[in-house]
Design an enzyme around this catalytic site. Structure first.
Site, PDB file in Angstrom:
ATOM      1  N   GLY A 239       4.524 -47.655  17.281  1.00  0.00           N
ATOM      2  CA  GLY A 239       5.352 -46.805  18.141  1.00  0.00           C
ATOM      3  C   GLY A 239       6.820 -46.907  17.764  1.00  0.00           C
ATOM      4  O   GLY A 239       7.689 -47.034  18.623  1.00  0.00           O
TER       5      GLY A 239
ATOM      6  N   VAL B 162      -3.006 -46.466  17.752  1.00  0.00           N
ATOM      7  CA  VAL B 162      -3.342 -47.899  17.817  1.00  0.00           C
ATOM      8  C   VAL B 162      -4.577 -48.157  18.685  1.00  0.00           C
ATOM      9  O   VAL B 162      -5.199 -49.215  18.570  1.00  0.00           O
ATOM     10  CB  VAL B 162      -2.158 -48.752  18.344  1.00  0.00           C
ATOM     11  CG1 VAL B 162      -0.969 -48.686  17.405  1.00  0.00           C
ATOM     12  CG2 VAL B 162      -1.763 -48.365  19.764  1.00  0.00           C
TER      13      VAL B 162
ATOM     14  N   SER C 148       6.385 -55.982  29.709  1.00  0.00           N
ATOM     15  CA  SER C 148       7.310 -55.352  30.663  1.00  0.00           C
ATOM     16  C   SER C 148       7.496 -56.264  31.870  1.00  0.00           C
ATOM     17  O   SER C 148       6.570 -57.013  32.236  1.00  0.00           O
ATOM     18  CB  SER C 148       6.738 -54.012  31.138  1.00  0.00           C
ATOM     19  OG  SER C 148       7.479 -53.523  32.244  1.00  0.00           O
TER      20      SER C 148
ATOM     21  N   TYR D  27      -0.626 -49.939  34.482  1.00  0.00           N
ATOM     22  CA  TYR D  27       0.398 -50.420  33.539  1.00  0.00           C
ATOM     23  C   TYR D  27       0.688 -51.908  33.784  1.00  0.00           C
ATOM     24  O   TYR D  27       0.778 -52.704  32.842  1.00  0.00           O
ATOM     25  CB  TYR D  27       1.645 -49.566  33.740  1.00  0.00           C
ATOM     26  CG  TYR D  27       2.792 -49.803  32.801  1.00  0.00           C
ATOM     27  CD1 TYR D  27       2.769 -49.313  31.493  1.00  0.00           C
ATOM     28  CD2 TYR D  27       3.944 -50.481  33.222  1.00  0.00           C
ATOM     29  CE1 TYR D  27       3.851 -49.495  30.640  1.00  0.00           C
ATOM     30  CE2 TYR D  27       5.027 -50.663  32.385  1.00  0.00           C
ATOM     31  CZ  TYR D  27       4.977 -50.167  31.095  1.00  0.00           C
ATOM     32  OH  TYR D  27       6.051 -50.342  30.253  1.00  0.00           O
TER      33      TYR D  27
ATOM     34  N   ALA E 198      -1.273 -54.143  35.097  1.00  0.00           N
ATOM     35  CA  ALA E 198      -2.418 -54.953  34.665  1.00  0.00           C
ATOM     36  C   ALA E 198      -2.441 -55.080  33.143  1.00  0.00           C
ATOM     37  O   ALA E 198      -2.684 -56.162  32.597  1.00  0.00           O
ATOM     38  CB  ALA E 198      -3.721 -54.333  35.172  1.00  0.00           C
ATOM     39  N   ALA E 199      -2.177 -53.983  32.446  1.00  0.00           N
ATOM     40  CA  ALA E 199      -2.173 -54.024  30.970  1.00  0.00           C
ATOM     41  C   ALA E 199      -1.045 -54.926  30.467  1.00  0.00           C
ATOM     42  O   ALA E 199      -1.239 -55.727  29.540  1.00  0.00           O
ATOM     43  CB  ALA E 199      -2.026 -52.611  30.406  1.00  0.00           C
ATOM     44  N   LYS E 200       0.138 -54.803  31.069  1.00  0.00           N
ATOM     45  CA  LYS E 200       1.281 -55.591  30.598  1.00  0.00           C
ATOM     46  C   LYS E 200       1.110 -57.077  30.937  1.00  0.00           C
ATOM     47  O   LYS E 200       1.520 -57.946  30.160  1.00  0.00           O
ATOM     48  CB  LYS E 200       2.583 -55.030  31.182  1.00  0.00           C
ATOM     49  CG  LYS E 200       2.964 -53.639  30.647  1.00  0.00           C
ATOM     50  CD  LYS E 200       3.133 -53.651  29.134  1.00  0.00           C
ATOM     51  CE  LYS E 200       3.821 -52.404  28.610  1.00  0.00           C
ATOM     52  NZ  LYS E 200       3.874 -52.386  27.135  1.00  0.00           N
TER      53      LYS E 200
END
Ligand code: NAP
Length: 249
Positions: free
Chosen positions: A13, A65, A143, A156, A158-160
């Site tokens: 990215g 990705v 983040s 978001y 949870a992913a971060k």
């Protein structure tokens, strides 16, 4: 001579926002850079042109990705273009903000596939070439939201948060091989990713920043470059915030 002279770096990215600023800073400090993008080839080409104009070396390689084949092809292409790999920056990320009650399965999956699974896929593919480096560096862009949470961002957050756990686990796996793995947690940075936010949401975020301002992507990039260089050689498994004081722990 730059801090990163001759180092080979891949930034996922890298075409826009924070990733773009990281590509420019790594190149400014002497690294040769692969600028990955998903759909915005023109923006990636502009980053490559900026680096070349300044006398640096860069190449753009497209690839999603979140797709295992594309992630493997991206790393292979980067290693071929640069003759190896010393620095991997997992930066690619997206948001699909919605209150949990209204969040669809695809809102959840899209965010997890790009932010969390994408980092797993690219890092896994990069592990062999990084092991061949004398000082491998993996930097994961997480983040503040992964630490403090935020209404409307359960997917978001949870992913971060998952990325912080991923960083610490992998750091322990590869520490004895002189590879460091660290997370960088930006706060509120002026990029396209905040464009969908309502005025109210922006006001709410601003109220949580002790420094009372957003940051520019260029304020995140120097920490990434530091971690990528010799100065970061004994720092691993950390999550370092660049957030104007949003999270103090
Ligand atoms: P941005 O301006 O929207 O840029 C996102 C970048 O990710 C673009 O280069 C985009 O490529 C790329 N990308 C998206 N999906 C991809 C995929 N599936 N495969 C490969 N590349 C993909 O976002 P940003 O604000 O710079 O965010 C960068 C990172 O920082 C993200 O991980 C984000 O979560 C994190 N972050 C941002 C903030 C903030 O306030 N901005 C705060 C904390 C953390 P294309 O140009 O081809 O679309």
């Amino acid at each position: 001579m730059g801090n990163l002279e001759g180092k080979a770096a891949l930034v996922t990215g890298g075409s826009r926002g924070i990733g773009r600023a990281i590509c420019l800073e790594l190149a400014r400090q002497g690294a040769r850079v692969v600028v990955n993008y998903h759909s915005n080839a023109e923006a990636a080409a502009e980053v490559v042109a900026r680096i070349k104009e300044a006398g640096g070396e860069a190449v753009a390689i497209g690839g999603d990705v979140a797709n295992a084949d594309a992630a493997a092809a991206l790393v292979k292409g980067a290693v071929e273009a640069l003759g190896g790999l010393d620095i991997l920056v997992n930066n690619a990320g997206i948001t699909r903000d919605r209150l949990l009650m209204r969040m669809s399965e695809s809102d959840w999956d899209d965010v997890h596939n790009t932010n969390l699974k994408g980092t797993f896929l690219v890092t896994k593919a990069a592990m062999r070439p990084l092991l061949r480096s004398s000082a491998g560096r993996i930097i994961v862009i997480t983040s503040v939201i992964g630490v403090m949470g935020n209404a409307g961002q359960a997917n978001y957050a949870a992913a971060k948060a998952g990325l912080i756990g991923f960083t610490r686990a992998v750091a322990r796996e590869v520490a004895s091989r002189a590879i460091t793995v660290n997370a960088v947690a930006p706060g509120f940075i002026e990029t396209d990713i905040i464009a969908p936010m309502s005025e109210e949401a922006i006001k709410g975020a601003m109220a949580q920043i002790p420094m009372e301002r957003m940051a520019k992507p260029e304020e995140v990039a120097p920490l990434v470059a530091f971690l990528a260089g010799d100065g970061g050689g004994y720092i691993t498994g950390q999550c370092i915030h660049v957030d104007g004081g949003m999270v103090m722990a």
